[in-house]
Write an enzyme that holds these catalytic residues in place. Structure first.
Site, short mmCIF file in Angstrom:
data_model
loop_
_atom_site.label_atom_id
_atom_site.label_comp_id
_atom_site.label_asym_id
_atom_site.label_seq_id
_atom_site.Cartn_x
_atom_site.Cartn_y
_atom_site.Cartn_z
N GLU A 157 -1.52 -8.99 4.41
CA GLU A 157 -1.20 -9.43 5.19
C GLU A 157 -2.63 -9.41 5.81
OE1 GLU A 157 -1.58 -4.79 6.30
OE2 GLU A 157 -0.80 -6.65 4.12
N CYS A 194 0.67 -0.95 -0.40
CA CYS A 194 0.24 0.06 0.38
C CYS A 194 0.92 1.38 -0.11
CB CYS A 194 -1.41 -0.36 1.06
SG CYS A 194 -2.23 1.08 1.34
N HIS A 246 -3.19 -5.45 0.96
CA HIS A 246 -3.14 -5.17 1.65
C HIS A 246 -2.76 -6.88 1.94
CE1 HIS A 246 -2.22 -1.77 4.02
NE2 HIS A 246 -3.70 -1.67 3.34
#
Length: 255
Positions: free
Chosen positions: A223, A121, A221
């Site tokens: 994660e 990001c 994202h």
């Protein structure tokens, strides 16, 4: 995913926030990062290490990068438009000059050492700016909707068309599962990087450095979505690259 990385677990640095925070009885400035980053690296077989802004930035970055096997430049506040020579858009109200300086120094040190890097990001945006590029300061002005940033602490959902034959495609396939997104800015120019994924509205979703070094950035994202095959594979790819970088037969004398 962690079982795929054999031998010594690679150490992966995660750039982190320095923000006012409240926990337990305390309310103070804190060095922090959402736990999902560390858990994602751990699940992929790496050892996460938080990297708060540290001065003098250049010396500190070289010192820590010498001890790392991989680096994640994480998400966060908008990159200061002064970094790419533009006046602020009215929506750019929160920037972190200390993080800009620190992460730019980390990227400089990582390039000098050939360290594997993943940008997430804001991390992707900063990597583009460091390369001499610029950002779309407010994406809804360009795409006509706010789907990439639904507001508050919620994530939007984005799908990406991935360039066949790219490093990203070898990790996540040509059409990864929908990713979590939360950004009102995007990369406009990215000198030296190859664009490798796009949202349906044309927003650039990923870019990578040509060549053998793992230097990849995504606008979503991963994660937050490691229960998906594609996001888990992306983090596993970084950790595998970090493991290879740290292996004795690579000639790396400091890991």
């Amino acid at each position: 995913m962690g079982s795929e990385v054999e031998g010594t677990r690679p150490v992966v640095g995660l750039s982190s926030y320095r923000e006012p925070a409240t926990w337990g009885l305390w309310s103070a400035s804190a060095d922090l990062l959402p736990t999902s980053y560390a858990r994602a690296v751990e699940a992929a077989g790496g050892v996460p290490l938080l990297l708060p802004p540290t001065t003098p930035y250049g010396d500190a970055a070289r010192a820590v990068v010498a001890r790392l096997d991989g680096l994640v430049v994480s998400g966060g506040a908008d990159v200061d438009p002064e970094q790419y020579g533009e006046e602020r858009h009215p929506t750019v109200t929160t920037t972190r000059p200390d993080r800009d300086a620190w992460e730019l120094a980390l990227l400089d040190a990582a390039e000098e050492r050939g360290l594997p890097v993943l940008g997430v990001c804001r991390g992707m945006q900063l990597m583009a700016v460091r390369a001499g590029g610029r950002l779309v300061q407010h994406l809804p002005d360009v795409v006509g909707h706010a789907g990439h940033d639904p507001g508050g602490d919620a994530y939007g959902s984005v799908t990406a068309r991935v360039e066949p034959g790219s490093r990203l495609a070898t990790l996540v396939g040509d059409g990864p599962e929908p990713g979590h997104c939360h950004h009102h800015q995007a990369v406009a120019d990215h000198p030296g990087f190859t664009p490798v994924a796009w949202a349906p509205d044309g927003t650039l979703e990923a870019m990578e450095l040509p060549g053998d070094r793992f230097c990849l950035a995504v606008q979503w994202h991963p994660e937050e979505g490691t229960d998906s095959t594609s996001d888990a594979a992306l983090l596993a790819g970084l950790v595998a690259a970090a493991h290879a970088f740290a292996a004795p037969d690579t000639g790396n004398p400091t890991s």
